[in-house]
Design an enzyme around this catalytic site. Structure first.
Site, PDB file in Angstrom:
ATOM      1  N   HIS A   7       0.614  -1.628   0.160  1.00  0.00           N
ATOM      2  CA  HIS A   7      -0.390   0.047   0.293  1.00  0.00           C
ATOM      3  C   HIS A   7       0.915   1.049   0.045  1.00  0.00           C
ATOM      4  CE1 HIS A   7      -3.189   3.082   1.460  1.00  0.00           C
ATOM      5  NE2 HIS A   7      -2.035   3.678   2.050  1.00  0.00           N
ATOM      6  N   ASP A  55       6.568  21.997 -27.183  1.00  0.00           N
ATOM      7  CA  ASP A  55       6.355  19.933 -26.052  1.00  0.00           C
ATOM      8  C   ASP A  55       6.873  19.459 -25.546  1.00  0.00           C
ATOM      9  OD1 ASP A  55       6.351  17.143 -26.082  1.00  0.00           O
ATOM     10  OD2 ASP A  55       4.492  16.576 -27.866  1.00  0.00           O
ATOM     11  N   TRP A  70       6.554   0.214   4.005  1.00  0.00           N
ATOM     12  CA  TRP A  70       7.498   0.984   2.221  1.00  0.00           C
ATOM     13  C   TRP A  70       8.952   1.592   2.878  1.00  0.00           C
ATOM     14  CZ3 TRP A  70       8.446   5.642   1.303  1.00  0.00           C
ATOM     15  CH2 TRP A  70       8.743   6.877   2.328  1.00  0.00           C
ATOM     16  N   SER A  91      13.537   5.631 -14.645  1.00  0.00           N
ATOM     17  CA  SER A  91      11.859   6.444 -14.416  1.00  0.00           C
ATOM     18  C   SER A  91      12.205   7.706 -14.243  1.00  0.00           C
ATOM     19  CB  SER A  91      10.878   5.900 -14.671  1.00  0.00           C
ATOM     20  OG  SER A  91       9.266   6.336 -14.584  1.00  0.00           O
ATOM     21  N   SER A  92      11.804   8.223 -13.304  1.00  0.00           N
ATOM     22  CA  SER A  92      11.925   9.916 -12.602  1.00  0.00           C
ATOM     23  C   SER A  92      13.127  10.210 -12.345  1.00  0.00           C
ATOM     24  CB  SER A  92      12.069   9.352 -10.499  1.00  0.00           C
ATOM     25  OG  SER A  92      11.209   8.416  -9.873  1.00  0.00           O
ATOM     26  N   HIS A 126      13.681  11.737   3.286  1.00  0.00           N
ATOM     27  CA  HIS A 126      12.204  13.056   3.793  1.00  0.00           C
ATOM     28  C   HIS A 126      12.457  14.009   2.427  1.00  0.00           C
ATOM     29  CE1 HIS A 126      11.129  15.992   5.671  1.00  0.00           C
ATOM     30  NE2 HIS A 126      11.449  16.663   4.900  1.00  0.00           N
ATOM     31  N   GLU A 140      12.275  13.091  -0.504  1.00  0.00           N
ATOM     32  CA  GLU A 140      11.011  12.565  -1.075  1.00  0.00           C
ATOM     33  C   GLU A 140       9.676  12.735  -0.761  1.00  0.00           C
ATOM     34  OE1 GLU A 140      10.590   9.935  -3.468  1.00  0.00           O
ATOM     35  OE2 GLU A 140       8.418   9.864  -3.414  1.00  0.00           O
ATOM     36  N   TYR A 186       8.845  15.912   0.600  1.00  0.00           N
ATOM     37  CA  TYR A 186       8.628  17.424  -0.586  1.00  0.00           C
ATOM     38  C   TYR A 186       8.660  17.318  -1.969  1.00  0.00           C
ATOM     39  CZ  TYR A 186       8.607  19.791   3.883  1.00  0.00           C
ATOM     40  OH  TYR A 186       8.346  20.013   5.271  1.00  0.00           O
ATOM     41  N   SER A 231      -1.564  27.104  -5.425  1.00  0.00           N
ATOM     42  CA  SER A 231      -1.094  28.417  -5.675  1.00  0.00           C
ATOM     43  C   SER A 231      -1.919  28.959  -6.994  1.00  0.00           C
ATOM     44  CB  SER A 231       0.378  28.407  -6.806  1.00  0.00           C
ATOM     45  OG  SER A 231       0.971  27.910  -4.870  1.00  0.00           O
ATOM     46  N   HIS A 262      15.341  12.733  11.213  1.00  0.00           N
ATOM     47  CA  HIS A 262      14.205  12.909  12.604  1.00  0.00           C
ATOM     48  C   HIS A 262      13.097  11.861  12.412  1.00  0.00           C
ATOM     49  CE1 HIS A 262      11.948  15.723   8.977  1.00  0.00           C
ATOM     50  NE2 HIS A 262      11.441  14.693   8.885  1.00  0.00           N
ATOM     51  N   HIS A 263      13.277  11.213  11.841  1.00  0.00           N
ATOM     52  CA  HIS A 263      12.928   9.742  11.367  1.00  0.00           C
ATOM     53  C   HIS A 263      13.348   9.109  12.334  1.00  0.00           C
ATOM     54  CE1 HIS A 263       9.760  10.701   7.890  1.00  0.00           C
ATOM     55  NE2 HIS A 263      11.340  11.702   7.978  1.00  0.00           N
ATOM     56  N   THR A 285       7.548  26.625   5.417  1.00  0.00           N
ATOM     57  CA  THR A 285       6.289  25.826   5.214  1.00  0.00           C
ATOM     58  C   THR A 285       4.838  26.589   5.641  1.00  0.00           C
ATOM     59  OG1 THR A 285       6.980  23.617   5.606  1.00  0.00           O
ATOM     60  CG2 THR A 285       4.485  23.853   4.921  1.00  0.00           C
ATOM     61  N   LYS A 316       3.593  30.192   2.806  1.00  0.00           N
ATOM     62  CA  LYS A 316       3.562  30.082   1.570  1.00  0.00           C
ATOM     63  C   LYS A 316       1.508  29.879   2.574  1.00  0.00           C
ATOM     64  CE  LYS A 316       6.012  27.075  -0.743  1.00  0.00           C
ATOM     65  NZ  LYS A 316       5.608  27.301  -2.156  1.00  0.00           N
ATOM     66  N   ARG A 321       1.648   1.338  14.798  1.00  0.00           N
ATOM     67  CA  ARG A 321       1.901   1.438  13.545  1.00  0.00           C
ATOM     68  C   ARG A 321       2.378  -0.143  13.070  1.00  0.00           C
ATOM     69  NH1 ARG A 321       6.090   4.573  10.501  1.00  0.00           N
ATOM     70  NH2 ARG A 321       4.627   4.172   8.623  1.00  0.00           N
TER      71      ARG A 321
HETATM   72  C1  HEM Z   1       5.622  21.038   8.926  1.00  0.00           C
HETATM   73  C2  HEM Z   1       6.473  19.927   8.189  1.00  0.00           C
HETATM   74  C3  HEM Z   1       6.612  18.730   8.406  1.00  0.00           C
HETATM   75  C4  HEM Z   1       7.408  18.736   9.774  1.00  0.00           C
HETATM   76  C5  HEM Z   1       8.064  18.966  10.849  1.00  0.00           C
HETATM   77  C6  HEM Z   1       7.276  16.914   9.778  1.00  0.00           C
HETATM   78  C7  HEM Z   1       8.067  16.485  10.337  1.00  0.00           C
HETATM   79  C8  HEM Z   1       7.710  14.511  10.508  1.00  0.00           C
HETATM   80  C9  HEM Z   1       8.448  13.927  12.063  1.00  0.00           C
HETATM   81  C10 HEM Z   1       9.366  14.664  12.618  1.00  0.00           C
HETATM   82  C11 HEM Z   1       8.331  12.611  11.062  1.00  0.00           C
HETATM   83  C12 HEM Z   1       9.251  11.626  12.287  1.00  0.00           C
HETATM   84  C13 HEM Z   1       8.028  10.683  13.074  1.00  0.00           C
HETATM   85  C14 HEM Z   1       8.516   9.420  13.455  1.00  0.00           C
HETATM   86  O1  HEM Z   1       9.020   8.674  13.072  1.00  0.00           O
HETATM   87  O2  HEM Z   1       8.731   9.367  15.021  1.00  0.00           O
HETATM   88  C15 HEM Z   1       7.694  12.602  10.576  1.00  0.00           C
HETATM   89  C16 HEM Z   1       7.241  11.676   9.112  1.00  0.00           C
HETATM   90  C17 HEM Z   1       6.514  11.224   8.441  1.00  0.00           C
HETATM   91  N1  HEM Z   1       5.978  12.231   7.956  1.00  0.00           N
HETATM   92 FE1  HEM Z   1       6.309  14.199   7.902  1.00  0.00          FE
HETATM   93  N2  HEM Z   1       6.613  16.503   8.707  1.00  0.00           N
HETATM   94  C18 HEM Z   1       6.552  17.464   7.548  1.00  0.00           C
HETATM   95  C19 HEM Z   1       5.622  17.540   6.301  1.00  0.00           C
HETATM   96  C20 HEM Z   1       5.521  16.663   5.623  1.00  0.00           C
HETATM   97  C21 HEM Z   1       4.991  16.353   4.441  1.00  0.00           C
HETATM   98  C22 HEM Z   1       4.961  17.664   3.935  1.00  0.00           C
HETATM   99  C23 HEM Z   1       5.315  15.426   4.026  1.00  0.00           C
HETATM  100  C24 HEM Z   1       4.187  14.527   2.531  1.00  0.00           C
HETATM  101  C25 HEM Z   1       3.602  15.103   2.267  1.00  0.00           C
HETATM  102  C26 HEM Z   1       5.882  14.282   4.749  1.00  0.00           C
HETATM  103  C27 HEM Z   1       5.592  12.712   5.359  1.00  0.00           C
HETATM  104  C28 HEM Z   1       6.131  12.239   6.574  1.00  0.00           C
HETATM  105  C29 HEM Z   1       5.880  10.692   6.121  1.00  0.00           C
HETATM  106  C30 HEM Z   1       5.151  10.252   4.485  1.00  0.00           C
HETATM  107  C31 HEM Z   1       6.015  10.065   7.473  1.00  0.00           C
HETATM  108  C32 HEM Z   1       6.191   9.092   7.841  1.00  0.00           C
HETATM  109  C33 HEM Z   1       7.549   8.315   7.205  1.00  0.00           C
HETATM  110  C34 HEM Z   1       7.992   6.801   8.004  1.00  0.00           C
HETATM  111  O3  HEM Z   1       6.432   6.146   7.255  1.00  0.00           O
HETATM  112  O4  HEM Z   1       8.022   6.522   8.774  1.00  0.00           O
HETATM  113  N3  HEM Z   1       5.582  15.201   6.141  1.00  0.00           N
HETATM  114  N4  HEM Z   1       6.976  14.119   9.614  1.00  0.00           N
HETATM  115 CU   LIG Z   2      10.643  13.911   7.109  1.00  0.00          CU
END
Ligand code: HEM
Ligand SMILES: [Cu+2]
Lengths: 289, 521
Positions: B71, B100, B136, B164-165, B248, B250, B252, B263, B297-298, B323, B326, B445
């Site tokens: 998923h 094009d 994932w 591809s990307s 990370h 990714e 964004y 926008s 931060h992950h 952010t 914006k 999770r």
């Molecule tokens: C203000 C902006 C953001 C901050 C400060 C932020 C912060 C964080 C942090 C600290 C985590 C880790 C949490 C943990 O595992 O304990 C996280 C996870 C995640 N964030 Fe954000 N994030 C932000 C914006 C975004 C945006 C814009 C996206 C995607 C469009 C995003 C997608 C994700 C995803 C997919 C995960 C989980 C990854 C996983 O599977 O472990 N985040 N974020």
């Molecule tokens: Cu991140």
């Protein structure tokens, strides 16, 4: 077709889908080779050969079309090549990053640095945290090499070979720009020969490494892993660059390219210089330090 | 535009297989993404059905893990990213006044690799052993020492997606840098083009790192290397570092193009110029640059030196600033505008609010000591679904409604669009909002079972999920209906719409956008 502004938009083409298919066949063959299936190797070979055939076909089309390209198309190609090289740089950056991380952080930690005294004490008491690692944490699962690969033998010669080849290639390029075709051909041959010599020496070095006296292999711990993955991918890129140079040589001999229209030549040259720069990084961080 | 074979289109299957046309390739990307949305969505339905009640009912735990893994992979690489590439293909040439994409054949190759890559990935479900079941994020050693045999197919699948990307982004960058009509200076480009330029840069910088990390996995699994193996002097934590260095940026990559779409839409329906154009550009660029230095931060809980924890905490908090710029600008654009709320605008307004909720939970998790509690709970599942579903996916919906009339020449059914919006809006919040509470209360999770006290919120989430999943069929119907016919769209489509695609091209846009560069003032 060409637009009113002269930008060339190709007609529908069968190459892209053939390219995707051949790539797929190649990776499918590769997985099956790794998994030891009987048809793996044949499919991989078919894949690789068809990739090469596809590239030949596709690039021939481009060469044939190139008289109808205007300067803007040329710029597109140039930019495309430069960004492609940037992506290659990042690919190597991942492996360099792994090398630095393993060496600067992981190795001391396994040796007990920071708050890891117990990791060393309890888990890997025999581990000696000295780079290049000659005693692995678990030296039976991963047998460390008996000695490290020195920098000042073959690698130093290889450095000279590659650096020289970059110079000879530049001489060839200047000759091309001045229209001195005999000189161009000569220096292209020298460049190619230097590249091939590099690869030959690299193979010699690998044989030396894999020899029991040294015992440096892919499986001899993180030192061997980073050593072979970095130099191996580099060698692979030299091979690709060498093929490009060889193709350019053939095209030079056939009288292709003009003094001010030779994008393919330049792209190959950029690639070759890129491979050269990566080698310098390798020589410093893998061999000397 | 006097060229007489202006609109001659190739026909039959060859039109798609051999295409060199940015619109056809864009269409293929969008349909691919749509199909993948339903496949990935189906997997989510399985997950939510299993989680409807505590205890094990429908699937066994290993299959549950395969579902969460596939998923995630499908939604990230098969839905959001291809959808944005589809938008880029359709829109970038029209927006900058180009005939094009710069490299049309490579464009088609980038697309056609995808069906092979995802065919490979999905085929792992039918392989002996199991499909990838390690999430994932495919952390070592789950994916190396303990990964099923199909992991090697997964690895090569990722390689294909990466190729591809990278080719797709090279094409986008070159198109934007080299194909702009005279007068279209960088600072006159529509924001959508800007966001894609920066996204493409991020892709070129990090997709090769992803290729690198899966290659290390491959050799660790099959050729005896020890990158992620402490016994050989490597470190499984190193996997996480390399992965998140890609991962990370990714995330964004998945949000910047949505910023671009929003926008474009907000000014149209506010009938005002975008507030703070140049600050939008700079904010996007700084988000992109910062996104390279926040990856750990992950990994707060996995073990890092204190200095590392602090650095990554502060850097992460910093990223909230651009952010915030914006969000401020979008709000200021609407301020005192003459607003109307057609479906694209509804999705855009919802985007601003709900994405901001996701940003706030991100900000909470960026604080190292409290993330020790949130990490790997449903709180983070709530966070990334707010930014990705009500963020990226809502922007895709908004963009689709906004440009469908331009693409097809027909208006979509506005009533149905509104129904789609309102049901999606309510159900998506029923689906994801309770997950915050579940996470704060400690529900981990990626576990198919849970303690009894979590039942209520899980049932709410599952009900929300079924409704949200189901209503997307309505979206499919709306799109098909719009392609088939409907009220004819005007060339400008929306009263307040600006930009070359609305001002200089008819609806539907001709097969080749600009055979002659338009005048840009
Ligand atoms: C203000 C902006 C953001 C901050 C400060 C932020 C912060 C964080 C942090 C600290 C985590 C880790 C949490 C943990 O595992 O304990 C996280 C996870 C995640 N964030 Fe954000 N994030 C932000 C914006 C975004 C945006 C814009 C996206 C995607 C469009 C995003 C997608 C994700 C995803 C997919 C995960 C989980 C990854 C996983 O599977 O472990 N985040 N974020
Ligand atoms: Cu991140």
């Amino acid at each position: 077709m060409s637009t009113n502004d002269g930008y060339y938009i190709p007609e529908p083409s069968k190459w892209p889908i053939i390219a995707s298919l051949t790539l797929f066949v190649t990776v499918f063959g590769a997985v099956n080779t790794i998994h030891g299936t009987s048809f793996g190797m044949p499919i991989l070979m078919i894949g690789l050969i068809s990739v090469l055939a596809m590239m030949y076909g596709w690039f021939s089309t481009v060469v044939a079309e190139s008289p109808s390209y205007n300067g803007q198309v040329d710029v597109s190609f140039r930019m495309g090549m430069m960004w492609f090289i940037l992506s290659e740089v990042m690919f190597f950056a991942a492996f360099f990053g792994a090398l630095f991380y393993a060496r600067v952080l992981v190795m001391p930690w396994l040796g007990g640095a920071g708050n890891n005294a117990m990791t060393h004490e309890v888990l890997w008491p025999t581990f000696e945290a000295v780079w290049p690692i000659l005693t692995n944490p678990d030296n039976t699962a991963f047998v460390a090499p008996k000695e490290a690969m020195g920098a000042w033998g073959l690698p130093a010669i290889n450095t000279l070979l590659l650096l020289t080849s970059s110079v000879t290639l530049t001489i060839a390029h200047h000759a091309l720009r001045k229209g001195e075709r005999a000189k161009l051909n000569l220096w292209m041959i020298v460049t190619l020969a230097l590249g091939v010599a590099f690869l030959v020496l690299q193979v010699v070095e690998y044989m030396h490494a894999y020899d029991d006296a040294m015992g440096l292999t892919l499986a001899s711990g993180i030192y061997g892993s980073t050593f072979f993955m970095l130099t191996g991918f580099h060698g692979f890129h030299v091979t690709i660059g060498g093929i490009m140079i060889a193709v350019m040589l053939v095209r030079c001999l056939k009288g292709h390219f003009t003094a001010d229209n030779h994008f393919a030549f330049e792209a190959a040259a950029w690639y070759w210089h890129f491979v050269d720069v990566v080698w310098l990084g390798l020589f410093i961080f893998v061999y000397i330090l | 535009m006097s060229d007489d074979h202006h609109d001659h289109k190739p026909t039959g299957l060859g039109r798609w297989l051999f295409s060199t046309n940015h619109k056809d390739i864009g269409t293929m990307y969008l349909w691919f993404s749509f199909i993948m949305l339903f496949i990935g969505g189906g997997m989510a339905m399985i997950i939510r059905a299993e989680l409807y009640q505590p205890g094990m009912q429908l699937v066994d735990p290993d299959f549950f893990n395969q579902m969460t893994t596939l998923h995630g992979l499908i939604m990230v690489f098969g839905v959001i990213m291809p959808a944005f590439v589809g938008f880029a293909n359709w829109l970038v040439p029209m927006m900058i006044g180009a005939p094009d994409m710069a490299l049309p054949r490579m464009n088609n190759m980038s697309f056609w690799i995808l069906p092979f890559a995802f065919g490979t990935l999905l085929s792992t479900l039918f392989m002996e052993g199991s499909a990838p079941n390690f999430g994932w994020t495919f952390y070592a050693p789950l994916s190396t020492t303990y990964g099923p045999a199909s992991t090697d197919y997964f690895i090569f699948g990722v390689h294909l997606m990466g190729i591809s990307s990278i080719m797709g982004s090279i094409n986008v960058i070159v198109t934007i840098l080299n194909m702009r009509a005279p007068g279209m200076t960088l600072m006159k480009m529509p924001i959508f083009v800007w966001t894609w330029l920066i996204t493409a840069f991020l892709l070129i910088a990090v997709m090769p790192v992803l290729a690198g990390v899966v290659t290390m996995m491959l050799t660790d699994r099959n050729f005896g290397t020890s990158f992620f193996e402490a016994a050989g002097g490597g470190d499984p934590v190193m996997f996480q570092h390399v992965f998140w260095f890609f991962g990370h940026p990714e995330v964004y990559i998945m949000i910047l193009p949505s910023f671009g779409i929003i926008s474009q839409i907000i000014p149209t329906f506010a009938r005002k110029k975008l507030f703070g154009y140049s600050s939008m550009v700079y904010a996007t660029a700084s988000i992109a640059i910062l996104s390279f230095i926040v990856w750990a931060h992950h990994m707060y809980t996995v073990g890092m030196p204190l200095a590392g924890e602090l650095f990554f905490m502060l850097a992460t908090m910093l990223i909230a600033v651009p952010t915030g710029v914006k969000v401020f600008n979008w709000t200021a654009t609407m301020w005192k505008g003459s607003l109307t709320f057609e479906t694209p605008m509804l999705f855009s307004v919802a985007f601003i609010i709900l994405f901001t909720i996701g940003g706030f939970s991100g900000l909470m998790m960026s604080i190292t000591p409290v993330d020790f509690q949130y990490h790997d709970t449903y709180f983070i599942v709530a966070h990334f679904h707010y930014v990705l579903v009500t963020g990226a996916l809502f922007a895709i919906f908004a963009g689709a409604y906004y440009w469908l009339p331009k693409w097809t020449g027909n208006m979509y059914d506005e009533t149905l669009g509104k129904v789609h919006f309102w049901i999606s809006l309510v159900s998506v919040n029923v689906l994801f909002f309770p997950m915050h509470f579940l996470g704060l209360a400690g529900m981990p999770r990626r576990i198919p079972d849970y303690a009894l006290q979590f039942t209520d919120f899980n049932q709410m989430a599952s009900i929300g999920a079924f409704v949200f999943g189901g209503i997307q069929l309505l979206f499919l119907y709306i799109v098909i209906k719009c392609i088939r016919g409907g009220e004819k769209a005007t060339d400008q489509v929306w009263e307040g719409a600006e930009g070359l695609e609305f001002e200089q091209l008819p609806s539907p846009a001709p097969f080749h956008s600009f055979t002659q560069a338009p005048e840009v003032k």
